[in-house]
Design a protein around this motif. Structure first.
Motif, PDB file in Angstrom:
ATOM      1  N   VAL A  99       0.837  -1.192   0.000  1.00 47.22           N
ATOM      2  CA  VAL A  99       0.000   0.000   0.000  1.00 47.22           C
ATOM      3  C   VAL A  99       0.875   1.246   0.000  1.00 47.22           C
ATOM      4  CG1 VAL A  99      -1.998  -1.075   1.096  1.00 47.22           C
ATOM      5  CG2 VAL A  99      -0.189  -0.097   2.528  1.00 47.22           C
ATOM      6  N   ASP A 100       0.263   2.353  -0.369  1.00 48.31           N
ATOM      7  CA  ASP A 100       0.969   3.624  -0.482  1.00 48.31           C
ATOM      8  C   ASP A 100       1.095   4.288   0.894  1.00 48.31           C
ATOM      9  OD1 ASP A 100       2.330   5.571  -1.904  1.00 48.31           O
ATOM     10  OD2 ASP A 100       0.698   5.941  -3.333  1.00 48.31           O
ATOM     11  N   ILE A 101       1.702   5.461   0.909  1.00 44.96           N
ATOM     12  CA  ILE A 101       1.942   6.189   2.152  1.00 44.96           C
ATOM     13  C   ILE A 101       1.437   7.621   2.049  1.00 44.96           C
ATOM     14  CG2 ILE A 101       3.915   4.812   2.901  1.00 44.96           C
ATOM     15  CD1 ILE A 101       5.727   7.050   1.749  1.00 44.96           C
ATOM     16  N   ASP A 102       1.316   8.254   3.205  1.00 42.73           N
ATOM     17  CA  ASP A 102       1.011   9.671   3.299  1.00 42.73           C
ATOM     18  C   ASP A 102       2.314  10.455   3.142  1.00 42.73           C
ATOM     19  OD1 ASP A 102      -0.308  12.170   4.137  1.00 42.73           O
ATOM     20  OD2 ASP A 102       0.867  11.888   5.968  1.00 42.73           O
ATOM     21  N   PRO A 103       2.394  11.408   2.225  1.00 41.41           N
ATOM     22  CA  PRO A 103       3.669  12.102   1.971  1.00 41.41           C
ATOM     23  C   PRO A 103       4.199  12.885   3.162  1.00 41.41           C
ATOM     24  CG  PRO A 103       2.113  12.477   0.171  1.00 41.41           C
ATOM     25  CD  PRO A 103       1.338  11.822   1.282  1.00 41.41           C
ATOM     26  N   GLU A 104       3.340  13.309   4.075  1.00 39.94           N
ATOM     27  CA  GLU A 104       3.814  14.120   5.199  1.00 39.94           C
ATOM     28  C   GLU A 104       4.417  13.267   6.304  1.00 39.94           C
ATOM     29  OE1 GLU A 104       1.611  16.898   8.406  1.00 39.94           O
ATOM     30  OE2 GLU A 104       1.736  17.751   6.389  1.00 39.94           O
ATOM     31  N   SER A 105       3.783  12.144   6.622  1.00 37.98           N
ATOM     32  CA  SER A 105       4.255  11.308   7.733  1.00 37.98           C
ATOM     33  C   SER A 105       5.161  10.174   7.285  1.00 37.98           C
ATOM     34  CB  SER A 105       3.058  10.717   8.486  1.00 37.98           C
ATOM     35  OG  SER A 105       2.409   9.736   7.685  1.00 37.98           O
ATOM     36  N   TYR A 106       5.210   9.872   5.995  1.00 36.05           N
ATOM     37  CA  TYR A 106       5.948   8.742   5.435  1.00 36.05           C
ATOM     38  C   TYR A 106       5.363   7.394   5.875  1.00 36.05           C
ATOM     39  CZ  TYR A 106       9.476  12.208   4.128  1.00 36.05           C
ATOM     40  OH  TYR A 106      10.112  13.298   3.597  1.00 36.05           O
ATOM     41  N   ASN A 107       4.218   7.415   6.527  1.00 38.61           N
ATOM     42  CA  ASN A 107       3.550   6.194   6.985  1.00 38.61           C
ATOM     43  C   ASN A 107       2.309   5.917   6.152  1.00 38.61           C
ATOM     44  OD1 ASN A 107       5.254   5.541   9.214  1.00 38.61           O
ATOM     45  ND2 ASN A 107       4.295   7.173  10.402  1.00 38.61           N
ATOM     46  N   THR A 108       1.889   4.655   6.153  1.00 44.33           N
ATOM     47  CA  THR A 108       0.607   4.351   5.539  1.00 44.33           C
ATOM     48  C   THR A 108      -0.513   4.803   6.474  1.00 44.33           C
ATOM     49  OG1 THR A 108      -0.639   2.664   4.332  1.00 44.33           O
ATOM     50  CG2 THR A 108       0.321   2.010   6.454  1.00 44.33           C
ATOM     51  N   THR A 109      -1.755   4.741   5.996  1.00 37.44           N
ATOM     52  CA  THR A 109      -2.886   5.281   6.743  1.00 37.44           C
ATOM     53  C   THR A 109      -3.969   4.224   6.915  1.00 37.44           C
ATOM     54  OG1 THR A 109      -4.102   6.024   4.769  1.00 37.44           O
ATOM     55  CG2 THR A 109      -2.437   7.530   5.692  1.00 37.44           C
ATOM     56  N   PRO A 110      -4.874   4.421   7.887  1.00 32.87           N
ATOM     57  CA  PRO A 110      -5.995   3.484   8.037  1.00 32.87           C
ATOM     58  C   PRO A 110      -6.833   3.361   6.768  1.00 32.87           C
ATOM     59  CG  PRO A 110      -5.811   4.867   9.983  1.00 32.87           C
ATOM     60  CD  PRO A 110      -4.851   5.423   8.976  1.00 32.87           C
ATOM     61  N   GLU A 111      -7.016   4.473   6.063  1.00 30.07           N
ATOM     62  CA  GLU A 111      -7.832   4.445   4.850  1.00 30.07           C
ATOM     63  C   GLU A 111      -7.191   3.594   3.757  1.00 30.07           C
ATOM     64  OE1 GLU A 111      -8.751   7.741   7.429  1.00 30.07           O
ATOM     65  OE2 GLU A 111      -6.853   7.211   6.452  1.00 30.07           O
ATOM     66  N   LEU A 112      -5.878   3.733   3.588  1.00 29.74           N
ATOM     67  CA  LEU A 112      -5.176   2.942   2.576  1.00 29.74           C
ATOM     68  C   LEU A 112      -5.168   1.457   2.939  1.00 29.74           C
ATOM     69  CD1 LEU A 112      -2.199   5.391   1.962  1.00 29.74           C
ATOM     70  CD2 LEU A 112      -3.967   4.787   0.296  1.00 29.74           C
ATOM     71  N   ILE A 113      -5.005   1.164   4.220  1.00 33.38           N
ATOM     72  CA  ILE A 113      -5.055  -0.231   4.676  1.00 33.38           C
ATOM     73  C   ILE A 113      -6.435  -0.811   4.438  1.00 33.38           C
ATOM     74  CG2 ILE A 113      -4.982  -1.725   6.716  1.00 33.38           C
ATOM     75  CD1 ILE A 113      -2.218  -0.925   5.924  1.00 33.38           C
ATOM     76  N   ALA A 114      -7.472  -0.105   4.860  1.00 30.30           N
ATOM     77  CA  ALA A 114      -8.844  -0.623   4.737  1.00 30.30           C
ATOM     78  C   ALA A 114      -9.200  -0.899   3.284  1.00 30.30           C
ATOM     79  CB  ALA A 114      -9.826   0.366   5.350  1.00 30.30           C
ATOM     80  N   ALA A 115      -8.754  -0.026   2.381  1.00 28.65           N
ATOM     81  CA  ALA A 115      -9.073  -0.203   0.968  1.00 28.65           C
ATOM     82  C   ALA A 115      -8.384  -1.426   0.371  1.00 28.65           C
ATOM     83  CB  ALA A 115      -8.671   1.050   0.189  1.00 28.65           C
ATOM     84  N   ALA A 116      -7.289  -1.860   0.982  1.00 24.84           N
ATOM     85  CA  ALA A 116      -6.523  -2.985   0.437  1.00 24.84           C
ATOM     86  C   ALA A 116      -6.946  -4.337   1.001  1.00 24.84           C
ATOM     87  CB  ALA A 116      -5.036  -2.765   0.706  1.00 24.84           C
ATOM     88  N   ILE A 117      -7.658  -4.342   2.123  1.00 28.35           N
ATOM     89  CA  ILE A 117      -8.006  -5.595   2.794  1.00 28.35           C
ATOM     90  C   ILE A 117      -9.011  -6.398   1.975  1.00 28.35           C
ATOM     91  CG2 ILE A 117      -9.213  -6.557   4.808  1.00 28.35           C
ATOM     92  CD1 ILE A 117      -7.899  -4.395   6.496  1.00 28.35           C
ATOM     93  N   THR A 118      -8.754  -7.693   1.899  1.00 26.72           N
ATOM     94  CA  THR A 118      -9.691  -8.631   1.281  1.00 26.72           C
ATOM     95  C   THR A 118      -9.951  -9.765   2.272  1.00 26.72           C
ATOM     96  OG1 THR A 118      -8.038 -10.125   0.309  1.00 26.72           O
ATOM     97  CG2 THR A 118      -8.598  -8.128  -0.946  1.00 26.72           C
ATOM     98  N   GLU A 119     -10.804 -10.677   1.879  1.00 21.81           N
ATOM     99  CA  GLU A 119     -11.077 -11.823   2.755  1.00 21.81           C
ATOM    100  C   GLU A 119      -9.903 -12.779   2.828  1.00 21.81           C
ATOM    101  OE1 GLU A 119     -14.855 -13.638   2.790  1.00 21.81           O
ATOM    102  OE2 GLU A 119     -15.917 -11.850   2.120  1.00 21.81           O
ATOM    103  N   ASP A 120      -8.872 -12.555   2.005  1.00 22.73           N
ATOM    104  CA  ASP A 120      -7.648 -13.364   2.070  1.00 22.73           C
ATOM    105  C   ASP A 120      -6.613 -12.776   3.026  1.00 22.73           C
ATOM    106  OD1 ASP A 120      -8.572 -15.206   0.127  1.00 22.73           O
ATOM    107  OD2 ASP A 120      -7.930 -13.859  -1.488  1.00 22.73           O
ATOM    108  N   THR A 121      -6.853 -11.551   3.495  1.00 22.64           N
ATOM    109  CA  THR A 121      -5.883 -10.881   4.362  1.00 22.64           C
ATOM    110  C   THR A 121      -5.861 -11.521   5.743  1.00 22.64           C
ATOM    111  OG1 THR A 121      -6.335  -8.789   3.210  1.00 22.64           O
ATOM    112  CG2 THR A 121      -5.151  -8.670   5.317  1.00 22.64           C
ATOM    113  N   GLN A 122      -4.657 -11.860   6.213  1.00 22.87           N
ATOM    114  CA  GLN A 122      -4.509 -12.412   7.555  1.00 22.87           C
ATOM    115  C   GLN A 122      -3.617 -11.567   8.453  1.00 22.87           C
ATOM    116  OE1 GLN A 122      -3.603 -16.612   7.822  1.00 22.87           O
ATOM    117  NE2 GLN A 122      -4.956 -17.136   6.133  1.00 22.87           N
ATOM    118  N   LEU A 123      -2.853 -10.634   7.849  1.00 24.92           N
ATOM    119  CA  LEU A 123      -1.917  -9.847   8.648  1.00 24.92           C
ATOM    120  C   LEU A 123      -1.743  -8.474   8.026  1.00 24.92           C
ATOM    121  CD1 LEU A 123       0.275  -9.653  10.931  1.00 24.92           C
ATOM    122  CD2 LEU A 123       1.903 -10.562   9.257  1.00 24.92           C
ATOM    123  N   VAL A 124      -1.640  -7.462   8.896  1.00 25.15           N
ATOM    124  CA  VAL A 124      -1.255  -6.111   8.500  1.00 25.15           C
ATOM    125  C   VAL A 124       0.011  -5.753   9.272  1.00 25.15           C
ATOM    126  CG1 VAL A 124      -1.858  -3.662   8.638  1.00 25.15           C
ATOM    127  CG2 VAL A 124      -3.586  -5.338   7.927  1.00 25.15           C
TER     128      VAL A 124
END
Length: 383
Positions: A99-124
């Motif tokens: 997943v991508d990151i927020d340019p200001e914090s250099y970290n990923t975000t809850p929104e980007l994580i949530a958009a990437a999750i599928t029923e196959d996801t077991q770990l973040v």
């Protein structure tokens, strides 16, 4: 050898004496200093369990094994991170999804994580990049709010290898996930030479991690009996003694590094064509691992590299953190699906980590900033 290195460990006489004290005993490995260091980490972070290991990478591998993920399970993580994450996931037969990151914090975000999750996801995997706090509570909340979240468990690992002392909403980074990692390489806030630690509030996971780090030996069995396929990932008592000594002054180190970041900011915030990191974060306290600046989008990767070379000719080291994981050549041999990550790719091509260590002087900062500003000006004229 650079005159002004990118990083340098601070080793005091007390640190040296702590290691020598261990050398005067017969307990060089699996001795009392290991448990003392683990307890010191628990006391500092507020975690219930700590398992000392020979690196942060080993801590991640042990964490992944101990969580019991299925072979081929989908793991969501930021691409803007150190390659150890990708190495472990591929070694363990897991499927990374970047997943991508927020340019200001250099970290990923809850929104980007949530958009990437599928029923196959077991770990973040949530990474506190450069010691800047990631919104782990938001990530956990985003996972739990999914309509089908109750049908299977998605676990969270905090990668706090760059973030000892970072705080997230008043809690120490590394205490919010199912398992978390710290690392103590010589460029970190504190060092054990080589080393890492896994922290968790899950007693079962901690017990499993201790078994795996020591050749799969279960303490309830005899020394010769191996209950699991394990590893030789122990951390020696000398390493732990150094860590205990260094941990005693961590708060002073964090304060010193904040002042260094402020010194860089005062000198560079007005420089044209330069983006400095914010000195504070709404999520919590920053524990600076490096000081990253970056060029705006009108500069190319080649411009960044040229500027770094100019600094190198003056004896000033720089870092080009991080090469995106989704661009790593090793993935050409895998079946990992790779998508374009706009912010990650732009930032990775333009970021520069400047010299940053406890004993860095104001005179050295002034020299670094002067050469950097001049090289940006020259690069601008040539483009």
């Amino acid at each position: 050898m650079m005159r002004i290195p990118l990083a340098k460990p601070e080793i005091t006489d007390a640190d040296r004496e702590a290691v020598l004290d261990v050398l005067r005993t017969p307990y060089l490995s699996s001795g009392p200093k290991v448990q003392e260091f683990e307890q010191a980490i628990c006391d500092y972070t507020g975690s219930q369990h700590a398992v000392a290991l020979n690196s942060g990478t080993s801590a991640l591998q042990i964490a992944v094994r101990s969580l019991g993920l299925e072979l081929g399970a989908e793991v969501i993580l930021p691409s803007f991170a150190f390659s150890a994450l990708l190495n472990v996931l591929l070694q363990e037969g897991l499927q990374p999804k970047f997943v991508d990151i927020d340019p200001e914090s250099y970290n990923t975000t809850p929104e980007l994580i949530a958009a990437a999750i599928t029923e196959d996801t077991q770990l973040v995997i949530a990474v506190h990049t450069f010691g800047i706090p990631a919104d782990v509570p938001g990530i956990i909340s985003a996972i739990s709010s999914l309509s089908w979240a109750g049908r299977h468990t998605i676990q969270v690992i905090e990668d706090a290898c760059e973030a000892l002392g970072t705080e997230v909403e008043g809690r120490k980074a590394g205490t919010l996930g199912d398992a978390s990692l710290f690392a103590f390489y010589p460029n970190k806030q504190i060092t054990t030479g080589e080393g890492g630690v896994l922290v968790t509030s899950d007693e079962r996971l901690a017990r499993q991690a201790r078994i795996l780090r020591n050749q799969g030996r279960d303490p309830i069995l005899s020394w010769e009996d191996h209950a699991e396929i394990g590893f030789s990932y122990r951390l020696s008592d000398m390493n732990c003694a150094l860590g205990i000594s260094q941990l005693n002054r961590l708060e002073h180190v964090i304060e010193k590094r904040q002042r260094l970041a402020e010194s860089y900011d005062r000198r560079l915030c007005s420089v044209k064509d330069l983006i400095c990191p914010p000195l504070s974060n709404a999520i919590g306290r920053i524990s600076w691992f490096v000081y990253p600046i970056r060029l705006p989008d009108r500069f190319a990767r080649a411009d960044r590299d040229w500027i770094c070379e100019v600094l190198a000719t003056k004896g000033i080291a720089t870092g080009r953190y991080f090469a995106p994981l989704h661009r790593q050549p090793v993935l050409q041999k895998s079946k990992v699906t790779v998508s374009k990550l706009t912010s990650t790719e732009s930032i990775a091509d333009r970021v520069i980590a400047l010299p940053f260590f406890n004993e860095l002087t104001e005179t050295e900062i002034e020299e670094v900033c002067g050469v950097l500003e001049d090289s940006i000006y020259r690069c601008r004229r040539n483009t």
